[in-house]
Design an enzyme around this catalytic site. Structure first.
Site, PDB file in Angstrom:
ATOM      1  N   GLY A 106       0.817  -1.212   0.000  1.00 59.35           N
ATOM      2  CA  GLY A 106       0.000   0.000   0.000  1.00 59.35           C
ATOM      3  C   GLY A 106       0.845   1.253   0.000  1.00 59.35           C
ATOM      4  N   ASP A 107       1.964   1.229   0.731  1.00 69.72           N
ATOM      5  CA  ASP A 107       2.860   2.385   0.764  1.00 69.72           C
ATOM      6  C   ASP A 107       3.520   2.600  -0.598  1.00 69.72           C
ATOM      7  OD1 ASP A 107       2.258   2.569   3.490  1.00 69.72           O
ATOM      8  OD2 ASP A 107       3.898   1.223   4.023  1.00 69.72           O
TER       9      ASP A 107
END
Length: 312
Positions: free
Chosen positions: A255-256
């Site tokens: 997600g990052d």
């Protein structure tokens, strides 16, 4: 305007990742491999942006022995940082990777208390960096001593200087951050459901839910759905991305990596569809790597055309 990205990590962590062949809950487990990395959403985003050859500075709070180890790790990777020192020890998070079923279990500490004086010093530090920035990325949990409304204050400070903002948080940190109308938010499907108090079972329902947020002034809502891909919604557009096949190794940092790709895309003036393509490819490439390793720009670029894009 500068092409600098500032990433904010209010509650960083030293990530200890252990790999076990078949996790036995309640039993004895022997570790096959150990890896220790600097962690926290903003720090992870900074790592990816550094690999994308973007100009990035990581800020936030850092303290104690764990904080020292994190800063040493950032310096080894050549990541510029300007963290505010705290008296409290920076937390350690444990990630247990079961190599047989390829499932990661995360055990996260809350973090140490930040004092009012430390908070004020951080805000002054960030204010100075915003004068040189194009984008501010805010992500992750809020440590004790910091109100959940802190993200809203930081977003307002950035917007007053013409700096675009990306928010990647959950729970109250996301809820209160939205009050300041960040330009982009990237909830996963569960965070979006929690925020709105609904269950979303189709793409049309996700689009309808996201439009409630764009109506409040959010420019883009980019929703990640793990192996199912992602969806980007603006006031006028809705785009669905389906990822290419990978052998998943670890979801840590996926997600990052998406957030980093979004920030990079904003720097390069990409539209929403192309941004979603980059974000989806970045998340997928990172998910195909073991432990806390993240994607590099050339790896992502090679897979862009493998991302399936449809308009809704």
């Amino acid at each position: 305007m500068s092409k600098l990205v500032i990433t904010v990590t209010l509650n960083p962590a030293l990530d200890k990742t252990v790999t076990i062949e078949g996790l036995e809950v309640g039993g004895l487990n022997r570790v096959d491999d150990i890896r220790i990395d600097a962690g926290g959403k903003g720090i992870n985003v900074a790592k990816v942006l550094k690999g994308f050859n973007e100009n990035v500075t990581a800020v936030g709070f850092m303290g104690g022995h764990n904080g020292k180890l994190i800063l040493e790790g950032l310096e080894r990777e050549g990541i510029t940082h300007s963290f505010t020192e705290t008296a409290a020890e920076t937390r350690m998070n444990l990630k247990v990777v079961d190599s047989i079923v390829q499932v990661t279990t995360e055990i996260n500490e809350r973090g140490g208390v930040v004092s009012p004086q430390e908070r004020t010093l951080f805000q002054k530090t960030l204010e100075n960096h915003l004068d040189k920035a194009s984008i501010l990325v805010l992500g992750g949990s809020v440590p004790p001593g910091i109100e959940h409304a802190e993200y809203a204050l930081l977003i307002k400070a950035a917007k007053s200087k013409g700096v675009k903002t990306i928010l990647d948080a959950d729970g109250d940190a996301l809820k209160y951050g939205l009050l300041a109308c960040p330009d982009v938010i990237k909830p996963n499907i569960h965070e979006l459901e929690q925020l709105l108090g609904v269950t979303l079972e189709s793409d049309d329902e996700i689009v309808e839910a996201a439009r409630k947020l764009t109506a409040q002034g959010i420019e883009w809502v980019i929703v990640s759905m793990g192996g199912e891909g992602s969806l980007a919604v603006s006031k006028d557009e809705a785009v669905r991305a389906r990822p290419f096949r990978i052998k998943p190794e670890s979801t840590v940092g996926a997600g990052d990596s998406m957030v980093a790709a979004i920030a990079s895309s904003l720097l390069h003036g990409r539209g929403m569809e192309e941004t979603l393509r980059w974000a989806t490819a970045a998340g997928s490439v990172t998910a195909s790597k073991p432990g806390t390793q993240v994607c590099r720009s050339e790896e992502v670029e090679e897979r862009l055309n493998d991302v399936g894009i449809t308009r809704i």
